[in-house]
Design an enzyme around this catalytic site. Structure first.
Site, PDB file in Angstrom:
ATOM      1  N   HIS B 322       0.810  -1.104   0.206  1.00  0.00           N
ATOM      2  CA  HIS B 322      -0.144  -0.020  -0.064  1.00  0.00           C
ATOM      3  C   HIS B 322       0.754   1.144  -0.004  1.00  0.00           C
ATOM      4  O   HIS B 322       0.586   2.122  -0.518  1.00  0.00           O
ATOM      5  CB  HIS B 322      -0.991  -0.018   1.337  1.00  0.00           C
ATOM      6  CG  HIS B 322      -2.001  -0.830   0.897  1.00  0.00           C
ATOM      7  ND1 HIS B 322      -2.310  -2.388   1.137  1.00  0.00           N
ATOM      8  CD2 HIS B 322      -3.405  -0.377   0.440  1.00  0.00           C
ATOM      9  CE1 HIS B 322      -3.199  -2.682   1.059  1.00  0.00           C
ATOM     10  NE2 HIS B 322      -4.204  -1.598   0.509  1.00  0.00           N
ATOM     11  N   GLY B 323       1.925   1.284   0.811  1.00  0.00           N
ATOM     12  CA  GLY B 323       2.884   2.490   0.581  1.00  0.00           C
ATOM     13  C   GLY B 323       4.178   2.109   1.265  1.00  0.00           C
ATOM     14  O   GLY B 323       4.293   1.290   2.240  1.00  0.00           O
TER      15      GLY B 323
END
Lengths: 354, 469
Positions: B322-323
């Site tokens: 996701h990041g």
């Protein structure tokens, strides 16, 4: 039949995309559409630019048909060439016509929003006057030597500016070129204009606006309603935290700094051959209409009266304050033709004294 | 080009009409060009990155089919390294750089790494995972290598799901590009309806909730416990409506043209456990991790400690996907830990697990507990800075039930927001049945939906949250 309908739909959407991506196409269409008075005409700015942002029905003003006959002056004895840099407060019909300016034989007008510089050409047989006009909310950023030079002096060739030390500069150049070619920077706004800036949509927009405003208490972020509910203002002119606001706390030191800023501009352009440099800062409507029951920062008059100020600053605030509501639209960020005429009268008085 | 823009509306209309007007043999080309145009609206030059991985994976697919044994493994490994490498450079380089620098500084070791100040190509994680699923499936023999370079490119670039999924599998999508699609009124209506529902979720619900969420999370220090709690719940629904709204538009747009994309959400907040939540949330990603990572690690057919480790690996990776930031790693880890606690409790107290299946009250208790845990985890997803997360928990520790909600949104709009959340939650219970009703009354429902979007929508042109991944 189905194929024909699909083909017509495709043509229509392609037409919308092509026009929305073309400056020329948009100019042509917007001129025509703003001239139409029926439901197919554009209505966003016809009834006040702030109404166009909010669509609050009580602020929908009648079409501006008021025309103030400005005195046409003698040009035979013209001894000035006016070089004007100004904003949308200056109506095009007079800002480009020397007959409206005292003792003026030629006018060169440049808007602050000009996409590229329009270099001035000094007249040899006349005195050259540089008139720098700007509304109060923007003067701090715009009335600076470099900002003005960027608009009225020839700019160095683009290639020299674009030289970059970065190894990957060429990639960003390709990127910018592709983006510019394929996607018009204002495409979204243009599409909104083409598809939804039509008089026939106005009742829907007003209904949505009413729901947001009266039920949810929301308005476009850029717009505020005056305390007496008779006027719309740009938020940046009334929010005391915004630097362009008439209520932004401004110390004497800051006023002195702005005076120095204008003095620097005057000195620079006089050194370039202008005989006179005239500044005019148009007060924010809220600074004139006195609807908020609180004192403004009086920045224009404080600058004009500052002991260090030796130049010419046309401040129309006091004159506009007489019958103030007659000089402004209730739902526009600008003055009306009466307001403009008052300013022009004051400017011409100044020109007579030079 | 975001789905909630006029540009997309016009683009979608042009592409769809042209698609049905064109002869079948040219349609893939139209879709490929349209997908390039769609992607280049963000940062045109990044099309080159996609092109690079497309070329690598295209040839890798063909070579995988031609080779066996060790060589085949090497080809797959090279293809995965190339894809992960692109992701590492563009998405994780700065993260790795920052952490090495921090560690070196702490140990007083001089380290110099070049700074790479580049913008993350939009949707790179989605694109990379979809590309990897192709080579893995070819390797496993579940998918034939695609010989038509254009069709393969279209598989990874198909515009409806290019920037935020669903992350498709080649077995589901590639063959559809060869099929002759006809205009089917019912299918088109169903697709348009799903697009409308997606836009409604985004601009009416998600962007409305975002007004409160952004205000509260923008200044945590001055917020009461009530404000933080309401914002946390609102965020749970904001991110759901934002992301599932995007998926709905993507799936709907594809369906209008006759393509069937996989489902991405199935009423996730109805889940009564964390594993069930993940079977309902971002299904295309969770099944990706299950198929390609979890099973590859041995799944649950290993010793219990190893099984637990496998679960943690999957969730930490999911967080990282996701990041490139520690808060996402913690978010993923939290979900992993919740799963492990659940598994352990189920083993220790089987009665509890049985209860869940028996009573309605028990189900609701588990549902609420699951929602609570998911919402707590979202706090780590939403707030990037640890100091702010710490502050959030500190303020929440002083929660005072008597303190009123104090946000700039007026009470009528707050009630509307709650009504929309409850309505959405209720309707999702019988999702498929409800959808069928809507489709049967298309000519009544669709105009009402459009009017709802227009009159209740918050048109701030806010980007979809998952675009950043």
């Amino acid at each position: 039949m189905r194929r024909i309908v699909a083909f017509v739909g495709l043509l229509f959407l392609a037409f919308v995309l092509i026009f929305g991506s073309s400056n020329e196409g948009m100019r042509l269409l917007s001129q025509r559409r703003y001239m139409r008075q029926d439901g197919w005409g554009a209505d966003k700015f016809t009834f006040g630019d702030l109404y166009g942002l909010t669509y609050i029905k009580p602020f929908k003003m009648p079409r501006d048909t008021s025309f103030v006959a400005l005195p046409v002056l003698e040009t035979d004895s013209a001894k000035y060439k006016m070089h004007i840099i100004g904003d949308s407060y200056l109506y095009s019909f007079f800002s480009m016509d020397p007959r409206y300016f005292e003792k003026t034989g030629a006018v060169q007008f440049v808007r602050w929003s000009t996409p590229k510089a329009i270099p001035y050409q000094l007249a040899m047989d006349k005195k050259n006057i540089l008139l720098i006009e700007c509304v109060e909310r923007n003067f701090r950023q715009l009335m600076q030597v470099q900002e003005i030079r960027n608009r009225i002096e020839a700019q160095p060739a683009a290639k020299a500016i674009e030289q970059s030390s970065s190894r990957f500069a060429f990639l960003s150049q390709i990127n910018a070129r592709v983006k510019e070619t394929l996607y018009h920077p204002t495409l979204e706004n243009n599409l909104e204009f083409l598809l939804f800036n039509l008089g026939i949509w106005a009742p829907f927009k007003e209904l949505k606006s009413a729901l947001n405003f009266y039920v949810f208490g929301r308005l476009d972020n850029d717009v505020r309603v005056s305390k007496n509910w008779k006027q719309l203002y740009l938020t940046q002119t009334v929010d005391p935290e915004k630097v362009g606001s008439s209520f932004y706390p401004t110390s004497d030191e800051e006023v002195a700094a702005y005076v120095a800023q204008l003095t620097e501009v005057e000195a620079y352009f006089k050194s370039k051959g202008f005989d006179h440099v005239i500044f005019s800062i148009i007060p924010n409507p809220v600074g004139v209409l006195n609807t908020e029951n609180k004192p403004t920062n009086q920045i224009i008059s404080r600058m004009a009266k500052h002991p260090a100020w030796k130049g010419i600053l046309v401040d129309p605030t006091l004159r506009l304050q007489k019958n103030a509501r007659d000089n402004f639209f209730p739902s526009d960020s600008h003055w009306n033709q009466r307001g403009a005429a008052i300013w022009l009268g004051q400017l011409n008085e100044t020109l007579r004294t030079l | 080009m975001v789905f909630n823009s006029l540009q997309f509306l016009v683009f979608f209309g042009i592409v769809t009409l042209a698609y049905f007007l064109l002869a079948h043999k040219y349609r893939w080309l139209l879709l490929l060009l349209a997908s390039c145009y769609f992607y280049m609206a963000f940062v045109p030059i990044y099309l080159g990155i996609l092109a690079l991985t497309i070329v690598i994976d295209y040839f890798a697919g063909i070579l995988l089919e031609q080779h066996e044994g060790r060589k085949k493994k090497w080809i797959l490994a090279l293809s995965i390294v190339a894809n992960v490498g692109v992701l590492a450079v563009f998405k994780y380089y700065q993260f790795i750089f920052n952490n090495i620098s921090w560690l070196a500084h702490a140990l007083d070791i001089p380290v110099q790494m070049p700074v790479l100040s580049i913008l993350l190509p939009i949707g790179l994680s989605f694109h990379t995972f979809q590309a990897m699923s192709y080579t893995i499936e070819v390797y496993r023999g579940n998918q034939k290598a695609e010989r038509n370079f254009g069709i393969y490119s279209l598989y990874v670039m198909f515009y409806p799901q290019l920037v935020a999924g669903p992350i498709e599998r080649p077995q589901n999508l590639i063959h559809q590009f060869y099929e002759r699609k006809h205009w089917d009124r019912h299918r088109v209506q169903s697709g348009l309806l799903q697009m409308g529902i997606g836009i409604f979720k985004k601009v009416v619900i998600a962007d409305r909730l975002a007004m409160v969420v952004d205000e509260v999370y923008g200044n945590v220090v001055e917020q009461s416990g009530t404000n933080l709690a309401v914002a946390a719940v609102f965020y749970s629904f904001q991110i759901y409506c934002d992301f599932s709204g995007y998926s709905d538009v993507a799936i709907g747009a594809a369906r209008v043209m006759g393509f069937k994309l996989m489902d991405n959400f199935r009423a996730p907040y109805w889940a009564t456990s964390i594993p069930e939540f993940w079977r309902r949330w971002h299904m295309s990603l969770s099944t990706w991790f299950k198929d390609y990572v979890y099973f590859s690690l041995g799944g649950n057919r290993v010793s219990i400690p190893r099984w637990y480790l496998n679960i943690m690996i999957v969730f930490v990776l999911s967080g990282l996907w996701h990041g490139a930031s520690w808060n996402f790693v913690i978010w993923g880890s939290l979900h992993g830990i919740f799963q492990l606690i659940g598994l352990t409790l189920n083993r220790l107290f089987p009665v509890l697990a049985a209860d869940r299946r028996k009573t309605v009250l028990g189900q609701w208790l588990y549902r609420l507990l699951t929602f609570f845990l998911v919402t707590i985890a979202w706090v780590f997803f939403r707030i990037a800075h640890f100091s702010t997360i710490k502050l959030w928990f500190k303020q929440m520790a002083q929660f005072d039930f008597s303190s009123p909600l104090n946000v700039s949104m007026v009470s009528k709009e707050l009630y509307l927001s709650v009504f929309l959340i409850v309505g959405l939650f209720a309707l999702e219970y019988k999702r498929d049945k409800f959808k069928m009703y809507l489709e049967n009354f298309f000519w009544l429902v669709f105009p009402v939906l459009l009017l709802g979007i227009y009159f209740l929508g918050v048109f701030s042109m806010k980007q979809f949250i998952y675009f950043q991944f």
